[in-house]
Design a protein around this motif. Structure first.
Motif, PDB file in Angstrom:
ATOM      1  N   ALA A 114      33.689  11.883 -20.564  1.00 55.14           N
ATOM      2  CA  ALA A 114      35.032  11.332 -20.641  1.00 55.14           C
ATOM      3  C   ALA A 114      34.964   9.817 -20.790  1.00 55.14           C
ATOM      4  CB  ALA A 114      35.830  11.706 -19.392  1.00 55.14           C
ATOM      5  N   GLY A 115      34.015   9.196 -20.080  1.00 53.06           N
ATOM      6  CA  GLY A 115      33.822   7.753 -20.211  1.00 53.06           C
ATOM      7  C   GLY A 115      33.524   7.382 -21.643  1.00 53.06           C
ATOM      8  N   LEU A 116      32.699   8.205 -22.289  1.00 59.97           N
ATOM      9  CA  LEU A 116      32.359   7.943 -23.684  1.00 59.97           C
ATOM     10  C   LEU A 116      33.590   8.048 -24.577  1.00 59.97           C
ATOM     11  CD1 LEU A 116      29.927   7.475 -25.577  1.00 59.97           C
ATOM     12  CD2 LEU A 116      29.859   9.927 -25.912  1.00 59.97           C
ATOM     13  N   GLU A 117      34.422   9.043 -24.295  1.00 58.32           N
ATOM     14  CA  GLU A 117      35.604   9.256 -25.134  1.00 58.32           C
ATOM     15  C   GLU A 117      36.576   8.091 -25.068  1.00 58.32           C
ATOM     16  OE1 GLU A 117      35.665  11.497 -27.173  1.00 58.32           O
ATOM     17  OE2 GLU A 117      34.448  13.132 -26.412  1.00 58.32           O
ATOM     18  N   ASP A 173      22.868  12.550  -0.060  1.00 56.92           N
ATOM     19  CA  ASP A 173      23.302  11.254   0.469  1.00 56.92           C
ATOM     20  C   ASP A 173      23.498  10.263  -0.660  1.00 56.92           C
ATOM     21  OD1 ASP A 173      23.304  12.188   2.980  1.00 56.92           O
ATOM     22  OD2 ASP A 173      21.300  11.452   3.504  1.00 56.92           O
ATOM     23  N   TYR A 174      22.497  10.239  -1.547  1.00 57.26           N
ATOM     24  CA  TYR A 174      22.596   9.316  -2.687  1.00 57.26           C
ATOM     25  C   TYR A 174      23.801   9.658  -3.549  1.00 57.26           C
ATOM     26  CZ  TYR A 174      21.466   7.086  -7.120  1.00 57.26           C
ATOM     27  OH  TYR A 174      21.530   6.353  -8.262  1.00 57.26           O
ATOM     28  N   LEU A 175      23.961  10.982  -3.821  1.00 58.35           N
ATOM     29  CA  LEU A 175      25.060  11.388  -4.693  1.00 58.35           C
ATOM     30  C   LEU A 175      26.408  11.060  -4.081  1.00 58.35           C
ATOM     31  CD1 LEU A 175      23.797  14.821  -5.957  1.00 58.35           C
ATOM     32  CD2 LEU A 175      24.337  12.851  -7.356  1.00 58.35           C
ATOM     33  N   GLU A 176      26.499  11.212  -2.751  1.00 55.40           N
ATOM     34  CA  GLU A 176      27.774  10.954  -2.101  1.00 55.40           C
ATOM     35  C   GLU A 176      28.161   9.482  -2.246  1.00 55.40           C
ATOM     36  OE1 GLU A 176      27.983  11.619   2.128  1.00 55.40           O
ATOM     37  OE2 GLU A 176      29.998  12.467   1.850  1.00 55.40           O
ATOM     38  N   GLU A 177      27.152   8.652  -2.040  1.00 55.24           N
ATOM     39  CA  GLU A 177      27.407   7.218  -2.156  1.00 55.24           C
ATOM     40  C   GLU A 177      27.897   6.884  -3.575  1.00 55.24           C
ATOM     41  OE1 GLU A 177      23.881   4.902  -1.308  1.00 55.24           O
ATOM     42  OE2 GLU A 177      24.731   3.345  -2.597  1.00 55.24           O
ATOM     43  N   ARG A 178      27.196   7.436  -4.563  1.00 54.61           N
ATOM     44  CA  ARG A 178      27.559   7.152  -5.946  1.00 54.61           C
ATOM     45  C   ARG A 178      28.933   7.726  -6.284  1.00 54.61           C
ATOM     46  NH1 ARG A 178      25.748   3.000  -7.931  1.00 54.61           N
ATOM     47  NH2 ARG A 178      26.360   3.746  -9.966  1.00 54.61           N
ATOM     48  N   THR A 179      29.192   8.971  -5.824  1.00 54.06           N
ATOM     49  CA  THR A 179      30.468   9.588  -6.169  1.00 54.06           C
ATOM     50  C   THR A 179      31.620   8.823  -5.533  1.00 54.06           C
ATOM     51  OG1 THR A 179      29.250  11.644  -6.052  1.00 54.06           O
ATOM     52  CG2 THR A 179      31.589  11.818  -6.424  1.00 54.06           C
ATOM     53  N   LEU A 185      36.184   3.617  -8.497  1.00 51.57           N
ATOM     54  CA  LEU A 185      36.284   3.119  -9.860  1.00 51.57           C
ATOM     55  C   LEU A 185      37.421   3.802 -10.622  1.00 51.57           C
ATOM     56  CD1 LEU A 185      33.308   2.125 -11.806  1.00 51.57           C
ATOM     57  CD2 LEU A 185      34.695   3.767 -12.958  1.00 51.57           C
ATOM     58  N   CYS A 186      37.501   5.134 -10.462  1.00 52.72           N
ATOM     59  CA  CYS A 186      38.524   5.866 -11.206  1.00 52.72           C
ATOM     60  C   CYS A 186      39.917   5.514 -10.711  1.00 52.72           C
ATOM     61  CB  CYS A 186      38.311   7.365 -11.070  1.00 52.72           C
ATOM     62  SG  CYS A 186      36.911   7.907 -12.009  1.00 52.72           S
ATOM     63  N   SER A 190      41.225  -0.438 -14.431  1.00 54.77           N
ATOM     64  CA  SER A 190      42.401  -0.342 -15.296  1.00 54.77           C
ATOM     65  C   SER A 190      42.087   0.294 -16.643  1.00 54.77           C
ATOM     66  CB  SER A 190      43.030  -1.717 -15.484  1.00 54.77           C
ATOM     67  OG  SER A 190      42.112  -2.560 -16.124  1.00 54.77           O
ATOM     68  N   THR A 191      40.813   0.220 -17.104  1.00 47.97           N
ATOM     69  CA  THR A 191      40.480   0.893 -18.364  1.00 47.97           C
ATOM     70  C   THR A 191      40.818   2.375 -18.262  1.00 47.97           C
ATOM     71  OG1 THR A 191      38.556  -0.531 -18.381  1.00 47.97           O
ATOM     72  CG2 THR A 191      38.651   1.152 -20.071  1.00 47.97           C
ATOM     73  N   ILE A 192      40.403   2.968 -17.159  1.00 44.29           N
ATOM     74  CA  ILE A 192      40.628   4.399 -16.997  1.00 44.29           C
ATOM     75  C   ILE A 192      42.118   4.695 -16.882  1.00 44.29           C
ATOM     76  CG2 ILE A 192      40.243   6.352 -15.438  1.00 44.29           C
ATOM     77  CD1 ILE A 192      37.474   5.343 -14.998  1.00 44.29           C
ATOM     78  N   HIS A 193      42.819   3.903 -16.070  1.00 45.71           N
ATOM     79  CA  HIS A 193      44.259   4.108 -15.915  1.00 45.71           C
ATOM     80  C   HIS A 193      44.961   4.073 -17.250  1.00 45.71           C
ATOM     81  CE1 HIS A 193      45.461   4.260 -11.716  1.00 45.71           C
ATOM     82  NE2 HIS A 193      44.283   3.709 -11.488  1.00 45.71           N
TER      83      HIS A 193
END
Ligand code: SF4
Lengths: 395, 144
Positions: A114-117, A173-179, A185-186, A190-193
């Motif tokens: 989706a980021g790519l799109e 643990d790593y994934l949780e931090e990143r997510t 971010l989401c 504002s780009t995403i919004h």
């Protein structure tokens, strides 16, 4: 205003399978969509009738490589129910863990795409880098990165040892931090919004009427999740929340997927903590035949409800198998979602249901009134989309 | 060898552009091909870029068996790729039809429709295997 038809597909270079859409536009606005499916028709349902359950398990996995475990698990659940085959407690836990890891991998994959799109390539690269962590965990559990082949009749093929469980916890643990970072971010970026808000709107009433499933309908505020409504595996005991969002648009679908990833991490942790230390993971003797019976099994795959119908006749081959995939259920709503979008928003709106196909490789524009035809590649469409958004100051 | 042809050869080896095409496979190979292009495996360091149009591509990376529906379209696409073109079949089912052999909807491997240069077996092949295929392809370009 003149009506033009834009055929999209069937070739598509980046992701997913070939598919074809006729998008009818008036000026910049989409007024109707006609999907044409079937380019990847291989005849799997028929082929399953000629293969044993053991061979079939590997075939159903390859209906879709991204939801491979969901397919295999549902097929096995259907066969087990039809034949009254018991599945051990521990196997249920392992199935749940693999299913949720797969959900994380799929949702992250989608978030990147989706980021790519929307032209946010940094997000794409970041997410795909982090996704490798899940891939490693899945490889450690099953031995393969994508098609795991974890399920057999009456159990699973591999155990999760305490050391492996620790490794999974560390990865989580790593994934949780990143997510959590992606969540922030989401919600704030504002780009995403600007690129997703009020785009591809699906109101809940139409969505339910057209039979939308999974994150597509949950983003319209409908509480529909097989894991809660008709729990399979260990979901009835696991502690997690049903995520919904009520903006009904593409933004909602982004947020629902990110929040679901966090819930999945919770479920896996719960499973690791409550998994019985001892116990068999598969029956002592390999089961080859399934007694006569009929079953209908539901599974919440990453993209929505996956349904298998299976009829067995006492031999080692199923008599009939019917598969209803989530994208099939969502494709009707896709027409609703795209109606009213600008052409520039078609790629992201199309991607927002996380279709198992989607293909915007070659876009031919036909101006019916002038009888003119021209062709755009997906790259050109994407470029046009970016330029259009810059011009209209929608960033 | 003339200067110009040496230059062209150098450019071809340093930046092979690829077109990735699924002809009816299960997606798993596609995500692995994509993962190969992503930060961890990063074949972009060989100058490989994913292109959107067949007319820009040097190498056709195909995944999946050929379905009956896709075959004519696939031929057309192949013809659009400018010469000299190379084809890489990624995955068992692109090589031979793999797990789908015997399904009524498919024709067989990619080579039932077009000539193939490099076969990468595996279901799906790991990114390492795909990189190996890429390296072999680059060696092939070298000897052109
Ligand atoms: S080779 Fe295997 S993983 Fe790859 S597309 Fe074919 S069935 Fe899917």
């Amino acid at each position: 205003m003149s009506r033009n038809i834009i055929p999209i597909g069937p070739q598509h270079p980046a992701l997913h399978e070939p598919e074809h859409f006729q998008i009818i536009v008036e000026g910049e606005t989409v007024v109707d969509v006609k999907p044409r499916i079937g380019y990847v028709h291989r005849g799997i349902e028929k082929a399953l009738e000629n293969r044993t359950y053991i061979q079939g398990a590997f075939l159903v996995e390859r209906v879709c490589g991204i939801c491979s475990n969901a397919h295999q698990c549902t097929f096995m659940m259907a066969a087990e129910e039809a034949g009254g085959i018991e599945v051990s407690e521990k196997a249920q836990f392992i199935r749940t863990i693999v299913a949720e890891l797969e959900r994380i991998h799929s949702h992250l994959l989608w978030l990147g795409a989706a980021g790519l799109e929307i032209g946010f390539e940094t997000l794409f690269m970041y997410v795909w880098r982090d996704r490798e962590v899940v891939m490693d965990l899945l490889e450690a559990i099953s031995g393969n990165r994508v098609n795991y082949a974890m399920n057999i009749l009456g159990g699973v093929r591999r155990d999760i040892s305490p050391e492996l469980a620790d490794k999974i916890r560390k990865g989580l643990d790593y994934l949780e931090e990143r997510t959590n970072y992606y969540k922030k971010l989401c919600l704030e970026e504002s780009t995403i919004h600007k690129r997703t808000e009020d785009i591809g709107v699906l109101d809940p009433v139409t969505g339910v009427k057209l039979g939308a499933v999974g994150p597509t309908i949950r983003a319209s505020g409908v509480k529909f999740d097989v894991r809660k409504n008709d729990p399979h595996l260990k979901y009835d005991e696991a502690d997690f929340e049903l995520i919904t969002w009520d903006t009904c648009d593409t933004f909602g679908r982004v947020v629902v997927r990110v929040l679901e990833t966090i819930e999945s991490i919770k479920i896996i942790r719960w499973c690791l903590d409550h998994m019985p230390k001892k116990g068999d993971i598969m029956p002592e003797k390999l089961i080859r035949r399934v007694p006569e019976g009929e079953a209908y099994s539901r599974f919440e795959a990453q993209r929505g409800e996956l349904v298998y119908y299976l009829k067995s006749n006492g031999t080692d081959k199923p008599y009939r198998v019917k598969i209803r995939t989530p994208t099939m259920a969502n494709i009707l709503s896709l027409a609703e979602i795209l109606k009213g979008c600008y052409i520039a928003d078609v790629p992201i709106a199309l991607a927002s249901i996380d279709p198992c196909f989607s293909c915007e490789d070659r876009v031919t524009f036909v101006d019916i009134e002038k009888g003119k035809t021209w062709t755009w590649t997906r790259e050109e469409l994407r470029k046009y989309s970016r330029e259009f958004n810059e011009r209209e100051k929608r960033w | 060898m003339g200067l110009l042809s040496r230059l062209i050869k150098w450019a071809r080896i340093k930046s092979p552009w690829i077109l990735h095409l699924n002809t009816g496979g299960c997606n798993a190979c596609d995500i692995e091909v994509l993962a190969t292009l992503m930060p961890r495996f990063d074949v972009e360091r060989f100058g490989i870029i994913l292109m959107g149009s067949p007319r820009h591509a040097d190498v056709l990376v195909c995944t999946g068996p050929i379905t009956k529906q896709m075959k004519p379209r696939f031929r057309k696409l192949y013809e659009q790729v400018p010469d000299p073109k190379f084809v890489m079949a990624v995955g068992n089912c692109a090589c031979t039809g793999g797990v789908f052999k015997g399904c009524y909807g498919i024709e067989g491997g990619i080579d039932t429709a077009i000539p193939v240069d490099i076969y990468v077996p595996g279901c799906p092949p790991k990114p390492e295997a795909i990189i190996d295929g890429v390296a072999k392809l680059l060696a092939k370009l070298q000897n052109l």
